[in-house]
Write an enzyme that holds these catalytic residues in place. Structure first.
Site, mmCIF file in Angstrom:
data_model
loop_
_atom_site.group_PDB
_atom_site.id
_atom_site.type_symbol
_atom_site.label_atom_id
_atom_site.label_comp_id
_atom_site.label_asym_id
_atom_site.label_seq_id
_atom_site.Cartn_x
_atom_site.Cartn_y
_atom_site.Cartn_z
ATOM 1 N N GLU A 184 0.808 -1.222 0.000
ATOM 2 C CA GLU A 184 0.000 0.000 0.000
ATOM 3 C C GLU A 184 0.842 1.273 0.000
ATOM 4 O O GLU A 184 0.551 2.211 -0.761
ATOM 5 C CB GLU A 184 -0.981 -0.026 1.169
ATOM 6 C CG GLU A 184 -2.098 -1.042 0.966
ATOM 7 C CD GLU A 184 -3.059 -1.131 2.140
ATOM 8 O OE1 GLU A 184 -3.034 -0.221 3.004
ATOM 9 O OE2 GLU A 184 -3.816 -2.109 2.208
ATOM 10 N N SER A 246 1.100 -20.988 -1.567
ATOM 11 C CA SER A 246 0.847 -22.428 -1.396
ATOM 12 C C SER A 246 0.135 -23.011 -2.605
ATOM 13 O O SER A 246 -0.531 -22.299 -3.355
ATOM 14 C CB SER A 246 -0.007 -22.732 -0.155
ATOM 15 O OG SER A 246 0.621 -22.277 1.013
ATOM 16 N N ASP A 318 -7.192 -8.751 1.389
ATOM 17 C CA ASP A 318 -6.622 -7.546 2.011
ATOM 18 C C ASP A 318 -7.375 -7.274 3.312
ATOM 19 O O ASP A 318 -8.469 -6.714 3.318
ATOM 20 C CB ASP A 318 -6.748 -6.361 1.056
ATOM 21 C CG ASP A 318 -6.090 -5.103 1.612
ATOM 22 O OD1 ASP A 318 -5.526 -5.171 2.715
ATOM 23 O OD2 ASP A 318 -6.142 -4.060 0.934
ATOM 24 N N VAL A 320 -5.880 -5.561 5.845
ATOM 25 C CA VAL A 320 -5.150 -4.463 6.478
ATOM 26 C C VAL A 320 -5.430 -3.183 5.701
ATOM 27 O O VAL A 320 -5.328 -3.161 4.473
ATOM 28 C CB VAL A 320 -3.631 -4.738 6.480
ATOM 29 C CG1 VAL A 320 -2.851 -3.484 6.858
ATOM 30 C CG2 VAL A 320 -3.296 -5.864 7.444
ATOM 31 N N ASP A 321 -5.801 -2.123 6.406
ATOM 32 C CA ASP A 321 -5.902 -0.791 5.811
ATOM 33 C C ASP A 321 -4.949 0.146 6.540
ATOM 34 O O ASP A 321 -4.948 0.202 7.780
ATOM 35 C CB ASP A 321 -7.324 -0.231 5.923
ATOM 36 C CG ASP A 321 -8.292 -0.900 4.968
ATOM 37 O OD1 ASP A 321 -7.826 -1.579 4.026
ATOM 38 O OD2 ASP A 321 -9.511 -0.762 5.159
ATOM 39 N N PRO A 454 -8.816 -0.142 -1.137
ATOM 40 C CA PRO A 454 -7.861 -0.303 -0.040
ATOM 41 C C PRO A 454 -6.449 -0.632 -0.494
ATOM 42 O O PRO A 454 -5.584 -0.879 0.351
ATOM 43 C CB PRO A 454 -8.470 -1.443 0.771
ATOM 44 C CG PRO A 454 -9.198 -2.267 -0.234
ATOM 45 C CD PRO A 454 -9.748 -1.281 -1.227
#
Length: 792
Positions: A184, A246, A318, A320-321, A454
């Site tokens: 980000e 993976s 996602d 996380v911001d 985001p």
């Protein structure tokens, strides 16, 4: 006289050698004989196989997990210690001041605080808590009477392990999955400093007006550089495994040779010594599971028995911001949220530093979450960057989820257990002996306001950073018993009507797996699945090169260089050890990226971008777009344009490879340039690397091929950083013949015979039966109740 001195010197050397030998012998795990263990209700038998894997047989669940903790600790206590210190921001206390920035980062993430709340929420009478406590008692019982060699070298004072430590490691797991910390800031920098045209190569749904109301100041960008770099370096400095990607697939009986379902899986994780997984078979009345365990975690994250089996891949949603807060010009302690100036919460924490005074850092928090850039020093600038992270904001009963997954025998049970995993996002791929196969994307997915992207920093003074709740688990991507007869997961963006922001891998690896799995008439079995796990090719290289080949033919000088271009044109995108085209392509890929991107990004942001998945999507799109602004050279306008950049990258590639490997391209073998060394955390201190590191090994495969032995984009040589952390295949016609392996060895104890006994087999693509028959080298350890009256 000389003879006497020589004899004396020899005597001293022999005495020292004997002392060292006795010392090292005392540090080795005990795998046979009898040991009394406090808290046991009945004896537990631990049979060790030829790979050092314990097979535990207990008469009740509490004894089973207490015994697991004991044997896990004797093989991996230092790994447990280092991982809890990393997650809780306590590494500098034992590794020195170089780890202060890492500690500051993890303190700012508030993992330890969250772990405490998760532990407090547990049902003290519930089966999950009881099993965890028994396991931790076993770990602490071994630690109370033993001290690993690394503890002596670092001066570590043992302290009991707690439930909070286990939950902290779950936070580390979530952090290692979170690509947003690096991606980000880099994408926001490109958008705001270079412009929207430069984002075309990243294939993003870019918002023209952006989510940040105003550009950041130069000082703020320096701080975000620091944040992104520290996040990237945090795990590298400690030699602790990071979760990267993976493969997993399940095939129904209609497509297998045996007529029964088959599961294959190989989670991709950074290599280290010891490796991430601890294998153990657990048996008690009504329960049996062969599992792969994370440090300080009693429940297997991968497992199988005669009835069911599952594997994991990263969902890569996602969760996380990063939120840029607007500071009140009249009061730097306030930020604008919901139209009001709100005070930041503040508190000081002390970081213990080995051999030096403690360092005090200030932790701050806004309503959006902890502030993650200020703790990194004066270069952070003035704009606070807050962290919204699903791990901190969801209930996340992940331990309950895996306790249930270890016992799930039906689709309904597995679906219910998967719904308890909120962060990090995981794909669970599953099969059972009854004939079912399934795949669930497990995560709590936040609902963001319409129009919010985001992928960039969000504006904390607007409603862009708001969360409108979480989607129900039924909205998550998932499949159960699809008509095509298989499910496959390889970190690519999943199908589904609901758009889920994420940092997904390219489709090349998943596409190769899907192509193989849907080949008409193929009857899948263990051998065919093993061969697919070891495949070393994908379409990525050829599709990246295709639009550049006409240009390369124009810029190549002389017959020899033209022959090299033709070799690239004929290359199938595979990475066997003897390939020279693979070596040339990878050097050219880096030189192309550097020549095109570095003049705009500079040293730090260029390196940060190379450490993200965004670069993988960018380079093929850049190659195909002759009008991209990245082809313009800001420092040398005369060297601008795609042809000029390709010419420069080509000549630099040849010069670099010639300098390293000689003038003759026939000697530029992939195996010479692409090697795997498993690093022990103390191997960074020479000459300990000679004693503790394992390797190097010539390594086949590459980034985003099924055998995903990956190295960062860069100049040759390419040290492999991550790849398959195990390769498992379970055919339910004969689940007792399931295959598995460890990349190095089951034991994390230096000089133990199982410290590195699988490393050579791993690199050559071998594996082993999970349940080995009685053979030479097998031993039995009996754990007995401390009170002899309880012994049968």
């Amino acid at each position: 006289m000389k003879t006497r001195l020589s004899l004396l010197a020899l005597s001293v050397v022999l005495t020292l050698a004997a002392c060292v030998g006795v010392y090292l012998y005392q540090k080795q795990p005990q795998r046979q004989g009898d040991i009394r263990l406090a808290g046991l209700q009945a004896p537990v038998q631990v049979d060790y196989d030829a790979r050092g894997v314990p097979h535990l047989q207990a008469q009740n669940e509490a004894d089973l997990y207490r015994a697991l903790g004991y044997v896990h600790a004797q093989d991996r206590l230092f790994q447990m210690e280092l991982m809890r210190r990393l997650a809780r921001g306590e590494l500098a206390e034992v590794l020195g001041k170089a780890l202060v920035p890492t500690d500051a980062l993890f303190r700012s993430l508030r993992i330890a605080e969250r772990a405490t709340r998760m532990a407090q929420r547990q049902d003290r009478q519930g089966a999950t808590w009881q099993a965890l406590q028994a396991y931790l008692q076993g770990v602490n019982a071994w630690q109370a009477e033993h001290r690993p060699m690394e503890f002596d070298l670092l001066g570590i004072t043992p302290r009991p392990f707690t439930a909070e430590d286990t939950f902290s490691i779950a936070g580390y797991l979530a952090y290692s999955f979170a690509a947003a910390f690096r991606t980000e800031p880099a994408l926001t920098y490109i958008r705001d400093q270079l412009g929207s045209d430069y984002l075309r190569v990243f294939d993003l749904d870019w918002q023209p007006t952006g989510s940040v109301a105003a550009p950041l100041a130069t000082a703020d960008w320096r701080g975000l550089e620091h944040l992104a770099r520290t996040s990237h370096e945090a795990l590298q400095l400690t030699g602790i495994a990071q979760f990267e990607g993976s493969n997993a697939w399940a095939v129904s009986g209609s497509h297998t040779r045996s007529g029964k379902p088959l599961l294959a899986g190989d989670p991709h994780i950074s290599f280290a010594v010891p490796s991430v997984w601890y294998e153990a078979e657990l048996s008690a009345p009504g329960f049996n599971l062969y599992g792969h365990h994370l440090a300080l975690t009693p429940f297997a994250l991968l497992g199988h028995n005669a009835e069911f089996a599952w594997s994991l891949t990263m969902f890569q949603n996602d969760d996380v911001d990063l939120v840029r807060e607007q500071v009140n010009p009249a009061n730097s302690e306030q930020v604008l949220i919901d139209g009001r100036w709100q005070l930041l919460e503040r508190r000081a924490e002390s970081i213990a530093v080995k051999g030096e005074p403690a360092q005090v850092i200030e932790l701050r928090r806004s309503a959006h979450g902890p502030i993650v850039n200020r703790v990194l020093g004066d270069s952070a600038g003035d704009a606070p960057i807050a962290l919204w992270w699903a791990f901190l904001e969801t209930e996340n009963p992940i331990l309950d989820g895996f306790y249930q997954i270890n016992r799930a025998a039906s689709l309904t049970q597995m679906r219910e257990a998967a719904s308890k995993i909120h962060a990090p996002g995981l794909n669970l791929v599953w099969a059972n002996a009854a004939g079912d196969i399934g795949w669930w994307a497990a995560a709590q997915l936040p609902i963001r306001p319409d129009g919010v992207n985001p992928a960039f920093l969000l504006d904390g003074s607007s409603h862009a950073a708001d969360k409108l709740g979480f989607r129900p688990f039924s909205d998550n991507p998932q499949e159960e018993n699809p008509a095509r007869g298989y499910v496959v997961s390889a970190n690519a963006q999943p199908p589904g009507e609901v758009a889920i922001p994420g940092y997904y891998n390219l489709a090349d690896r998943g596409r190769r797996l899907d192509q193989r799995l849907r080949e008409g008439g193929t009857q899948w079995d263990t051998a065919r699945s093993q061969a697919l796990q070891r495949e070393v090719g994908s379409d990525y290289g050829p599709r990246t090169l295709a639009p550049l080949l006409p240009t390369l033919r124009r810029v190549a000088e002389g017959d020899r260089q033209q022959a090299l271009v033709q070799a690239l044109a004929d290359w199938q995108g595979d990475y066997p050890l003897e390939s020279t085209a693979a070596t040339l392509f990878n050097q050219f890929l880096y030189e192309l990226a550097f020549a095109a991107l570095h003049d705009e990004l500079g040293d730090t942001w260029f390196e940060v971008l190379l450490g993200t998945r965004a670069i993988d999507a960018a380079l093929p799109r850049l190659a195909a777009d002759a009008s991209s602004p990245w082809w313009q050279n800001r420092h040398e306008p005369s060297a601008s344009g795609r042809e000029a950049v390709v010419r420069l990258a080509w000549q630099r590639s040849l010069s670099h490879l010639q300098a390293l490997y000689g003038e003759d391209p026939a000697g530029w073998h992939w195996g010479q340039a692409h090697t795997l060394t498993h690093h022990h955390p103390l191997g960074a201190k020479k000459p300990l690397n000679l004693l503790l590191d394992i390797g190097p090994f010539e390594a086949p495969g590459s980034h985003e091929v099924p055998n995903n032995l990956s190295a960062k984009i860069g100049p040759a040589p390419w040290p492999v950083t991550y790849g398959p952390s195990t390769r498992r295949v379970i055919d339910f016609a004969h689940p007792q013949l399931a295959r598995t392996l460890n990349p190095v060895g089951q034991s994390g104890v230096p000089f133990d015979r199982h410290y590195a006994d699988q490393a050579q087999a791993y690199i050559t693509g071998q594996d082993f039966p999970a349940r080995q028959p009685t053979e030479d080298g097998q031993s039995t350890l009996r754990l007995l109740p401390a009170n002899p009256s309880q012994q049968e």
